[in-house]
Design a protein around this motif. Structure first.
Motif, PDB file in Angstrom:
ATOM      1  N   GLY A 114       8.206  15.425   1.953  1.00 54.25           N
ATOM      2  CA  GLY A 114       8.584  16.834   1.960  1.00 54.25           C
ATOM      3  C   GLY A 114       8.029  17.564   3.161  1.00 54.25           C
ATOM      4  N   VAL A 115       6.774  17.280   3.499  1.00 57.77           N
ATOM      5  CA  VAL A 115       6.148  17.913   4.664  1.00 57.77           C
ATOM      6  C   VAL A 115       6.857  17.492   5.943  1.00 57.77           C
ATOM      7  CG1 VAL A 115       4.056  17.980   6.083  1.00 57.77           C
ATOM      8  CG2 VAL A 115       3.876  18.174   3.602  1.00 57.77           C
ATOM      9  N   GLN A 116       7.097  16.177   6.082  1.00 59.17           N
ATOM     10  CA  GLN A 116       7.617  15.666   7.341  1.00 59.17           C
ATOM     11  C   GLN A 116       9.081  16.009   7.572  1.00 59.17           C
ATOM     12  OE1 GLN A 116       5.593  14.554   9.597  1.00 59.17           O
ATOM     13  NE2 GLN A 116       7.355  14.616  10.932  1.00 59.17           N
ATOM     14  N   MET A 117       9.895  15.962   6.516  1.00 63.56           N
ATOM     15  CA  MET A 117      11.320  16.227   6.665  1.00 63.56           C
ATOM     16  C   MET A 117      11.680  17.662   6.300  1.00 63.56           C
ATOM     17  SD  MET A 117      12.843  12.549   5.323  1.00 63.56           S
ATOM     18  CE  MET A 117      14.552  13.046   5.484  1.00 63.56           C
ATOM     19  N   LYS A 118      10.619  18.510   6.122  1.00 65.18           N
ATOM     20  CA  LYS A 118      10.802  19.937   5.866  1.00 65.18           C
ATOM     21  C   LYS A 118      11.724  20.172   4.662  1.00 65.18           C
ATOM     22  CE  LYS A 118      10.071  21.042  10.745  1.00 65.18           C
ATOM     23  NZ  LYS A 118       9.731  19.647  11.112  1.00 65.18           N
ATOM     24  N   MET A 119      11.436  19.457   3.591  1.00 71.12           N
ATOM     25  CA  MET A 119      12.200  19.581   2.352  1.00 71.12           C
ATOM     26  C   MET A 119      11.351  20.299   1.311  1.00 71.12           C
ATOM     27  SD  MET A 119      13.510  15.605   2.203  1.00 71.12           S
ATOM     28  CE  MET A 119      14.266  15.743   0.593  1.00 71.12           C
ATOM     29  N   PRO A 120      11.946  21.137   0.464  1.00 70.45           N
ATOM     30  CA  PRO A 120      11.198  21.666  -0.679  1.00 70.45           C
ATOM     31  C   PRO A 120      10.646  20.502  -1.485  1.00 70.45           C
ATOM     32  CG  PRO A 120      13.320  22.771  -0.457  1.00 70.45           C
ATOM     33  CD  PRO A 120      13.344  21.621   0.494  1.00 70.45           C
TER      34      PRO A 120
ATOM     35  N   LEU B 261      15.843   9.251  14.164  1.00 72.51           N
ATOM     36  CA  LEU B 261      16.897   8.670  14.996  1.00 72.51           C
ATOM     37  C   LEU B 261      18.253   9.272  14.642  1.00 72.51           C
ATOM     38  CD1 LEU B 261      15.937   4.882  15.308  1.00 72.51           C
ATOM     39  CD2 LEU B 261      15.725   6.693  17.003  1.00 72.51           C
ATOM     40  N   GLY B 262      18.216  10.350  13.861  1.00 72.42           N
ATOM     41  CA  GLY B 262      19.426  11.137  13.640  1.00 72.42           C
ATOM     42  C   GLY B 262      20.068  11.043  12.277  1.00 72.42           C
ATOM     43  N   VAL B 263      19.568  10.178  11.380  1.00 69.83           N
ATOM     44  CA  VAL B 263      20.195  10.042  10.067  1.00 69.83           C
ATOM     45  C   VAL B 263      19.611  11.088   9.122  1.00 69.83           C
ATOM     46  CG1 VAL B 263      20.770   8.478   8.175  1.00 69.83           C
ATOM     47  CG2 VAL B 263      20.384   7.563  10.482  1.00 69.83           C
ATOM     48  N   ASP B 264      20.401  12.082   8.742  1.00 68.97           N
ATOM     49  CA  ASP B 264      19.866  13.123   7.862  1.00 68.97           C
ATOM     50  C   ASP B 264      19.693  12.591   6.443  1.00 68.97           C
ATOM     51  OD1 ASP B 264      22.277  13.432   6.309  1.00 68.97           O
ATOM     52  OD2 ASP B 264      23.105  14.695   7.874  1.00 68.97           O
ATOM     53  N   LYS B 265      18.985  13.366   5.631  1.00 71.20           N
ATOM     54  CA  LYS B 265      18.623  12.887   4.293  1.00 71.20           C
ATOM     55  C   LYS B 265      19.835  12.620   3.415  1.00 71.20           C
ATOM     56  CE  LYS B 265      17.683  17.589   2.585  1.00 71.20           C
ATOM     57  NZ  LYS B 265      17.888  18.294   3.871  1.00 71.20           N
TER      58      LYS B 265
ATOM     59  N   ALA C  79      -0.741  15.085  12.200  1.00 66.82           N
ATOM     60  CA  ALA C  79      -0.523  15.955  13.360  1.00 66.82           C
ATOM     61  C   ALA C  79       0.040  17.299  12.929  1.00 66.82           C
ATOM     62  CB  ALA C  79       0.429  15.280  14.350  1.00 66.82           C
ATOM     63  N   GLN C  80       0.965  17.267  11.979  1.00 61.20           N
ATOM     64  CA  GLN C  80       1.578  18.512  11.508  1.00 61.20           C
ATOM     65  C   GLN C  80       0.577  19.365  10.743  1.00 61.20           C
ATOM     66  OE1 GLN C  80       5.401  17.961   9.737  1.00 61.20           O
ATOM     67  NE2 GLN C  80       5.527  20.033   8.929  1.00 61.20           N
ATOM     68  N   LEU C  81      -0.284  18.709   9.968  1.00 59.03           N
ATOM     69  CA  LEU C  81      -1.254  19.453   9.165  1.00 59.03           C
ATOM     70  C   LEU C  81      -2.339  20.095  10.014  1.00 59.03           C
ATOM     71  CD1 LEU C  81      -1.769  17.106   6.084  1.00 59.03           C
ATOM     72  CD2 LEU C  81      -0.323  19.122   6.281  1.00 59.03           C
TER      73      LEU C  81
END
Length: 372
Positions: free
Chosen positions: A57-63, A98-102, A255-257
């Motif tokens: 969730g953190v990495q792919m910016k998902m709820p 590499l471009g493949v969305d969830k 890194a994001q945190l």
């Protein structure tokens, strides 16, 4: 009628994630609830699925609730063991970058699930092997669902050894292909690419009938086959290298945190949890106070209903008192507006050394009124 024995441990994990990751403890408690609703066992949640969903969730910016549903469905589609879930999410995030969305990712693996079973490529290792194929298909503008369906059909047809032999014999090209390991199982991706390589030198006129006879003629299957043939093993290896060159999930999350915003968000989650702990300690007192207010209200309401006349009189007296207090307040404000300017004049005269009493000085009163 009882809370599961793992409840305390799952709640502890939610608190831990709420302290470490951006988001509140409540966000992660809701995330855990979604995992349970998706059929993930408490043991699996504690064994890695809970952390994997939070990190994803953190990495792919998902709820976080959406991340929980995604992780659960990905585990089901790939048949990945709970202990490997964090590694599966790592594969997913590498494909994502590499471009493949969830959406394409989930649809691709869901439809590819049957094909993975056919070639005995389920679990984490199967996901690692199939992810580059979905990346290649995505880069060729194939939707995830179409790509997954196509690869599943291709793998199924490759296991039909007699059908493959007949199609090649009818083509009169002299080609022979065997996609198995000689023992009735799939021979692996390396062998697959080696066999398909034989078709690369054929013209389109020669190739299409052979592909149609071996794998069927639907458009998505032919598109996927041409992709495998044209890109070849070198194209597959190139995608694998690109995925491998990326930072792993843990490194990206760390890194994001470390950014100021996420540190602030994590601190907010920690503070909220602290308030919750205070609330737990004060809960009995709050409950007693609220119960007392409720009892008083109920008793007063019952008395008023039993004594409507007296209650009406009291209400009128209370209303009159409120009006009286309001009137006195208005009078006091009026006096302040009159006396205020007079006091200003007095202070001014005192500053000039002209001290005199208000009662003995009509001039001072006149000056005050002029000031108004």
């Amino acid at each position: 009628g009882q809370v599961a024995k793992e409840y305390g441990e799952i709640n502890k994990l939610a608190n831990s994630l709420g302290t470490k990751l951006p988001g509140t403890t409540a966000d992660f408690q809701n995330m855990m609830a979604v995992l349970i609703q998706q059929g993930i066992s408490a043991k699996a949640i504690l064994g890695g699925v809970g952390v994997a969903a939070g990190y994803l969730g953190v990495q792919m910016k998902m709820p976080f609730e959406e991340a929980a549903e995604f992780a659960a469905k990905m585990q089901d589609a790939t048949k990945t063991a709970e202990k490997d879930m964090l590694s599966l999410m790592d594969v997913i995030q590498r494909s994502y970058y590499l471009g493949v969305d969830k959406g394409n990712m989930l649809q691709g693996f869901s439809k590819l699930s049957a094909g993975m079973k056919t070639i005995k490529q389920e679990g984490l290792e199967g996901a690692k092997a199939m992810a580059p194929l979905l990346v290649m298909a995505d880069q060729a503008a194939m939707a995830g669902e179409s790509a997954g369906n196509a690869f599943s059909k291709i793998f199924k047809s490759m296991m039909d050894t007699d059908g493959i032999k007949k199609a090649l014999k009818d083509s009169k090209t002299g080609l022979t292909m065997n996609f198995t390991d000689g023992k009735g199982e799939f021979g692996g991706l390396d062998n697959m690419y080696k066999q398909l390589e034989q078709l690369k030198g054929l013209s389109t006129e020669q190739r299409l009938p052979i592909l149609g006879d071996m794998f069927g003629n639907d458009a998505e299957t032919i598109q996927a086959l041409n992709l495998l043939i044209d890109k070849g093993k070198s194209g597959y290896d190139e995608v694998v290298a690109k995925m491998k060159a990326q930072a792993d999930l843990q490194t990206r999350v760390n890194a994001q945190l470390s950014t100021l915003k996420n540190l602030k968000d994590a601190a907010g989650g920690t503070f909220t949890r602290l308030l919750a702990l205070f609330g737990d300690q004060l809960a009995p007192q709050f409950k007693s106070m609220i119960t007392g207010f409720t009892n008083i209200t109920e008793n007063v309401t019952a008395w008023a209903q039993a004594n409507p006349g007296l209650a009406n009189t009291i209400a009128k007296v209370a209303g009159g008192a409120a009006l009286l207090i309001g009137g006195l307040s208005a009078i006091s404000m009026g006096l302040i507006t009159v006396v205020g300017p007079i006091m200003v004049v007095m202070k001014s005269l005192q500053a000039m050394g002209l001290v005199m009493s208000l009662a003995a000085s009509p001039i001072l009163v006149a000056l005050g009124l002029l000031a108004l």
